[in-house]
Design a protein around this motif. Structure first.
Motif, PDB file in Angstrom:
ATOM      1  N   LEU A 148      29.139   3.626  44.442  1.00  0.00           N
ATOM      2  CA  LEU A 148      30.387   4.110  43.864  1.00  0.00           C
ATOM      3  C   LEU A 148      31.000   5.201  44.737  1.00  0.00           C
ATOM      4  CD1 LEU A 148      32.376   3.928  41.550  1.00  0.00           C
ATOM      5  CD2 LEU A 148      30.958   5.553  40.262  1.00  0.00           C
ATOM      6  N   LEU A 149      30.157   6.055  45.307  1.00  0.00           N
ATOM      7  CA  LEU A 149      30.640   7.093  46.202  1.00  0.00           C
ATOM      8  C   LEU A 149      31.277   6.485  47.454  1.00  0.00           C
ATOM      9  CD1 LEU A 149      30.906  10.035  47.061  1.00  0.00           C
ATOM     10  CD2 LEU A 149      28.566   9.915  47.940  1.00  0.00           C
ATOM     11  N   LEU A 150      30.633   5.480  48.008  1.00  0.00           N
ATOM     12  CA  LEU A 150      31.188   4.807  49.190  1.00  0.00           C
ATOM     13  C   LEU A 150      32.520   4.135  48.872  1.00  0.00           C
ATOM     14  CD1 LEU A 150      27.964   3.214  50.740  1.00  0.00           C
ATOM     15  CD2 LEU A 150      29.301   5.122  51.646  1.00  0.00           C
ATOM     16  N   LEU A 151      32.637   3.585  47.675  1.00  0.00           N
ATOM     17  CA  LEU A 151      33.880   2.923  47.268  1.00  0.00           C
ATOM     18  C   LEU A 151      35.033   3.928  47.199  1.00  0.00           C
ATOM     19  CD1 LEU A 151      35.313   0.360  46.303  1.00  0.00           C
ATOM     20  CD2 LEU A 151      34.603   0.922  43.960  1.00  0.00           C
ATOM     21  N   VAL A 152      34.776   5.114  46.660  1.00  0.00           N
ATOM     22  CA  VAL A 152      35.813   6.136  46.582  1.00  0.00           C
ATOM     23  C   VAL A 152      36.214   6.610  47.979  1.00  0.00           C
ATOM     24  CG1 VAL A 152      36.343   8.469  45.754  1.00  0.00           C
ATOM     25  CG2 VAL A 152      35.110   6.876  44.281  1.00  0.00           C
ATOM     26  N   LEU A 153      35.208   6.826  48.838  1.00  0.00           N
ATOM     27  CA  LEU A 153      35.492   7.235  50.219  1.00  0.00           C
ATOM     28  C   LEU A 153      36.345   6.192  50.947  1.00  0.00           C
ATOM     29  CD1 LEU A 153      31.991   8.636  51.279  1.00  0.00           C
ATOM     30  CD2 LEU A 153      34.082   9.958  50.984  1.00  0.00           C
ATOM     31  N   THR A 191      33.135  16.427  52.582  1.00  0.00           N
ATOM     32  CA  THR A 191      31.982  17.307  52.814  1.00  0.00           C
ATOM     33  C   THR A 191      32.376  18.623  53.461  1.00  0.00           C
ATOM     34  OG1 THR A 191      31.585  16.177  54.924  1.00  0.00           O
ATOM     35  CG2 THR A 191      30.375  15.389  52.995  1.00  0.00           C
ATOM     36  N   THR A 192      33.670  18.822  53.700  1.00  0.00           N
ATOM     37  CA  THR A 192      34.211  20.054  54.302  1.00  0.00           C
ATOM     38  C   THR A 192      33.582  20.373  55.649  1.00  0.00           C
ATOM     39  OG1 THR A 192      32.657  21.561  53.203  1.00  0.00           O
ATOM     40  CG2 THR A 192      34.669  20.990  51.993  1.00  0.00           C
ATOM     41  N   VAL A 193      33.155  19.339  56.382  1.00  0.00           N
ATOM     42  CA  VAL A 193      32.614  19.561  57.731  1.00  0.00           C
ATOM     43  C   VAL A 193      33.747  19.993  58.675  1.00  0.00           C
ATOM     44  CG1 VAL A 193      31.506  18.490  59.714  1.00  0.00           C
ATOM     45  CG2 VAL A 193      30.700  17.977  57.394  1.00  0.00           C
ATOM     46  N   ILE A 211      45.885  15.584  48.261  1.00  0.00           N
ATOM     47  CA  ILE A 211      45.290  15.163  46.989  1.00  0.00           C
ATOM     48  C   ILE A 211      43.767  15.034  47.126  1.00  0.00           C
ATOM     49  CG2 ILE A 211      45.191  13.308  45.291  1.00  0.00           C
ATOM     50  CD1 ILE A 211      48.135  12.723  45.953  1.00  0.00           C
ATOM     51  N   TRP A 212      43.346  14.436  48.243  1.00  0.00           N
ATOM     52  CA  TRP A 212      41.912  14.202  48.460  1.00  0.00           C
ATOM     53  C   TRP A 212      41.139  15.517  48.613  1.00  0.00           C
ATOM     54  CZ3 TRP A 212      38.079  11.543  47.357  1.00  0.00           C
ATOM     55  CH2 TRP A 212      36.929  11.473  48.146  1.00  0.00           C
ATOM     56  N   MET A 213      41.721  16.500  49.254  1.00  0.00           N
ATOM     57  CA  MET A 213      41.028  17.769  49.459  1.00  0.00           C
ATOM     58  C   MET A 213      40.676  18.444  48.132  1.00  0.00           C
ATOM     59  SD  MET A 213      43.195  19.388  52.616  1.00  0.00           S
ATOM     60  CE  MET A 213      43.371  18.509  54.169  1.00  0.00           C
ATOM     61  N   PHE A 214      41.639  18.420  47.190  1.00  0.00           N
ATOM     62  CA  PHE A 214      41.414  19.099  45.919  1.00  0.00           C
ATOM     63  C   PHE A 214      40.511  18.291  44.979  1.00  0.00           C
ATOM     64  CE2 PHE A 214      45.222  21.372  47.318  1.00  0.00           C
ATOM     65  CZ  PHE A 214      44.849  22.689  47.056  1.00  0.00           C
ATOM     66  N   THR A 215      40.730  16.966  44.987  1.00  0.00           N
ATOM     67  CA  THR A 215      39.923  16.143  44.068  1.00  0.00           C
ATOM     68  C   THR A 215      38.513  15.901  44.583  1.00  0.00           C
ATOM     69  OG1 THR A 215      40.783  14.123  45.103  1.00  0.00           O
ATOM     70  CG2 THR A 215      41.946  14.962  43.169  1.00  0.00           C
ATOM     71  N   ILE A 219      34.953  15.512  42.599  1.00  0.00           N
ATOM     72  CA  ILE A 219      34.241  14.234  42.705  1.00  0.00           C
ATOM     73  C   ILE A 219      32.846  14.416  43.277  1.00  0.00           C
ATOM     74  CG2 ILE A 219      34.245  11.996  43.870  1.00  0.00           C
ATOM     75  CD1 ILE A 219      37.287  12.000  43.628  1.00  0.00           C
ATOM     76  N   ILE A 220      32.719  15.223  44.348  1.00  0.00           N
ATOM     77  CA  ILE A 220      31.403  15.392  44.964  1.00  0.00           C
ATOM     78  C   ILE A 220      30.434  16.094  44.019  1.00  0.00           C
ATOM     79  CG2 ILE A 220      31.889  17.602  46.070  1.00  0.00           C
ATOM     80  CD1 ILE A 220      29.786  14.672  47.463  1.00  0.00           C
ATOM     81  N   SER A 221      30.958  17.009  43.175  1.00  0.00           N
ATOM     82  CA  SER A 221      30.104  17.682  42.187  1.00  0.00           C
ATOM     83  C   SER A 221      29.582  16.685  41.166  1.00  0.00           C
ATOM     84  CB  SER A 221      30.896  18.794  41.483  1.00  0.00           C
ATOM     85  OG  SER A 221      31.327  19.759  42.406  1.00  0.00           O
ATOM     86  N   GLY A 222      30.479  15.804  40.722  1.00  0.00           N
ATOM     87  CA  GLY A 222      30.058  14.791  39.760  1.00  0.00           C
ATOM     88  C   GLY A 222      29.037  13.830  40.327  1.00  0.00           C
ATOM     89  N   PHE A 223      29.272  13.395  41.585  1.00  0.00           N
ATOM     90  CA  PHE A 223      28.316  12.473  42.198  1.00  0.00           C
ATOM     91  C   PHE A 223      26.974  13.143  42.475  1.00  0.00           C
ATOM     92  CE2 PHE A 223      31.962   9.687  43.179  1.00  0.00           C
ATOM     93  CZ  PHE A 223      31.404   8.484  42.791  1.00  0.00           C
ATOM     94  N   THR A 224      27.020  14.410  42.827  1.00  0.00           N
ATOM     95  CA  THR A 224      25.766  15.131  43.051  1.00  0.00           C
ATOM     96  C   THR A 224      24.934  15.174  41.775  1.00  0.00           C
ATOM     97  OG1 THR A 224      26.804  16.506  44.750  1.00  0.00           O
ATOM     98  CG2 THR A 224      24.772  17.326  43.769  1.00  0.00           C
ATOM     99  N   ALA A 225      25.606  15.464  40.653  1.00  0.00           N
ATOM    100  CA  ALA A 225      24.904  15.495  39.367  1.00  0.00           C
ATOM    101  C   ALA A 225      24.368  14.114  39.000  1.00  0.00           C
ATOM    102  CB  ALA A 225      25.843  16.009  38.278  1.00  0.00           C
ATOM    103  N   SER A 226      25.157  13.090  39.292  1.00  0.00           N
ATOM    104  CA  SER A 226      24.736  11.719  38.976  1.00  0.00           C
ATOM    105  C   SER A 226      23.519  11.313  39.793  1.00  0.00           C
ATOM    106  CB  SER A 226      25.888  10.750  39.235  1.00  0.00           C
ATOM    107  OG  SER A 226      25.491   9.424  38.992  1.00  0.00           O
ATOM    108  N   ILE A 227      23.522  11.663  41.072  1.00  0.00           N
ATOM    109  CA  ILE A 227      22.396  11.322  41.938  1.00  0.00           C
ATOM    110  C   ILE A 227      21.143  12.081  41.507  1.00  0.00           C
ATOM    111  CG2 ILE A 227      21.493  11.507  44.296  1.00  0.00           C
ATOM    112  CD1 ILE A 227      24.373  10.987  45.268  1.00  0.00           C
ATOM    113  N   ALA A 228      21.320  13.373  41.199  1.00  0.00           N
ATOM    114  CA  ALA A 228      20.185  14.177  40.747  1.00  0.00           C
ATOM    115  C   ALA A 228      19.609  13.620  39.450  1.00  0.00           C
ATOM    116  CB  ALA A 228      20.617  15.624  40.549  1.00  0.00           C
ATOM    117  N   SER A 229      20.501  13.168  38.566  1.00  0.00           N
ATOM    118  CA  SER A 229      20.046  12.588  37.308  1.00  0.00           C
ATOM    119  C   SER A 229      19.266  11.311  37.533  1.00  0.00           C
ATOM    120  CB  SER A 229      21.247  12.316  36.402  1.00  0.00           C
ATOM    121  OG  SER A 229      20.844  11.668  35.220  1.00  0.00           O
TER     122      SER A 229
END
Length: 361
Positions: A148-153, A191-193, A211-215, A219-229
């Motif tokens: 899902l993360l790859l799809l959004v990217l 990833t703000t690299v 739009i992508w910078m702010f969202t 999104i990355i916070s949500g995916f991080t929580a999902s992966i950790a879960s």
């Protein structure tokens, strides 16, 4: 003549009274009471020299001293003790028996001398963390989160490529190479690299980028929580937090205990063992997931067996337990014991006894 008759009558009365008293004394000698016990630390502890100590022992000996009762201890296992009490082979059982409706039908009970509750012990030692991590890492939930993360990217990468492909051919060229560059840009931005090797120059591309910078932060916070879960869900799913969770784990109870009765009354599947020591050793060996027993006895046994690094009692408390001495049905001793017992547990010495075993409330 009258004096003679009165003398004979007086003699007969005195003789009859003496014989009656002698017969009653013969029928009701100074009986030595049989006190049934079972090793149940910290209430009943058998020392190396064969003597008994503990909370129930101290309380009973104070009562017996007050009532001038002669007694001796006789040890049983739990089933044997209940059977002996039922048959009248023991006069008093001073084990901390929980008063239940089933037991009240079979025995007499004194006033309660201690109030506690049931508790659950669980195995806190974990399996191999690396194996658990790898197992969860390749789980379906984790793979879904990554896809899902790859799809959004890819979606944002394609959008920025769509606006840049004509006027920014050097960085976002046509075809698959341009789409790949768009994906690379969206990943670097999220990833703000900030390599700066790819940057949109058209108005449409920069709007998408803004739009992508702010969202991306959200999104990355949500995916991080999902992966950790997804990596920890297997551990959380089977965690025992209270009695309701016992139905989904391998539970063990001591045979004929109040814990076993609770599990049966609530239709919770379980296995049985003969004593608490065996139950906790099985728990520490990861052969079962939970043990249900009376809280103070279980905590004391865990400490005594040095199992604190492997076994823990969870905070959840349930099923209040009232500890009393028990006697055969219709025993006249209950009426004599109760007043003295109440006096003892309301005295300062009782608090001192409980404090010696870390049970003062």
């Amino acid at each position: 003549m009258l004096i003679r008759l009165l003398t004979i009558l007086f003699f007969l009365i005195v003789t009859g009274t003496s014989q009656l008293n002698a017969q009653e004394a013969k029928e009701q000698p100074n009986k030595k009471l049989i006190i049934g016990v079972k090793q149940t630390p910290p209430f009943i502890i058998k020392e190396e020299n064969g003597q008994y100590s503990g909370i129930s022992i101290a309380l009973w000996e104070n009562i017996a001293k007050e009532l001038r009762l002669d007694f001796e201890y006789k040890e049983y296992d739990l089933n044997g003790l209940l059977g002996a009490l039922r048959q009248g082979e023991v006069d008093v059982c001073i084990n901390p028996l929980t008063v239940t409706s089933q037991r009240v039908e079979q025995f007499d009970f004194t006033q309660p001398f201690f109030i506690t509750n049931l508790a659950i012990a669980v195995d806190k030692s974990q399996q191999n963390k690396w194996l658990s991590f790898l197992s969860n890492f390749f789980s379906l939930a984790f793979l879904k989160a990554v896809l899902l993360l790859l799809l959004v990217l890819l979606s944002f990468g394609v959008l920025v490529w769509f606006f840049e492909r004509g006027q920014n051919k050097e960085e976002f060229g046509p075809g698959m190479k341009g789409i790949w560059n768009g994906l690379w840009w969206s990943a670097v931005t999220m990833t703000t690299v900030g390599y700066g090797d790819k940057s949109p120059k058209t108005i449409g591309g920069r709007v998408v980028a803004l739009i992508w910078m702010f969202t991306a932060i959200i999104i990355i916070s949500g995916f991080t929580a999902s992966i950790a879960s997804s990596l920890t869900v297997n551990e959380l799913e089977f965690a025992v937090k209270g009695p309701k969770d016992l139905k989904k784990v391998h539970t063990l109870a001591v045979r004929a205990s109040s814990g076993q009765q609770y599990l049966e009354n609530n239709n919770i599947g379980h296995e049985e063992t003969d004593n608490l020591k065996m139950a906790l050793q099985q728990l520490a060996g990861e052969k079962v997931n939970a043990v249900v027993y009376d809280e103070p006895i279980m905590k004391y046994t865990i400490k005594n067996l040095d199992l604190g690094s492997k076994v823990a009692v969870i905070p959840s408390k349930f099923a209040t337990q009232y500890y009393s001495f028990s006697l055969p049905k219709n025993s006249e001793l209950r009426g004599r014991i109760n007043p003295v017992l109440l006096s003892e547990i309301n005295g300062r010495e009782w608090r001192v006894i409980l404090g010696e075993y870390d049970l003062e409330k």
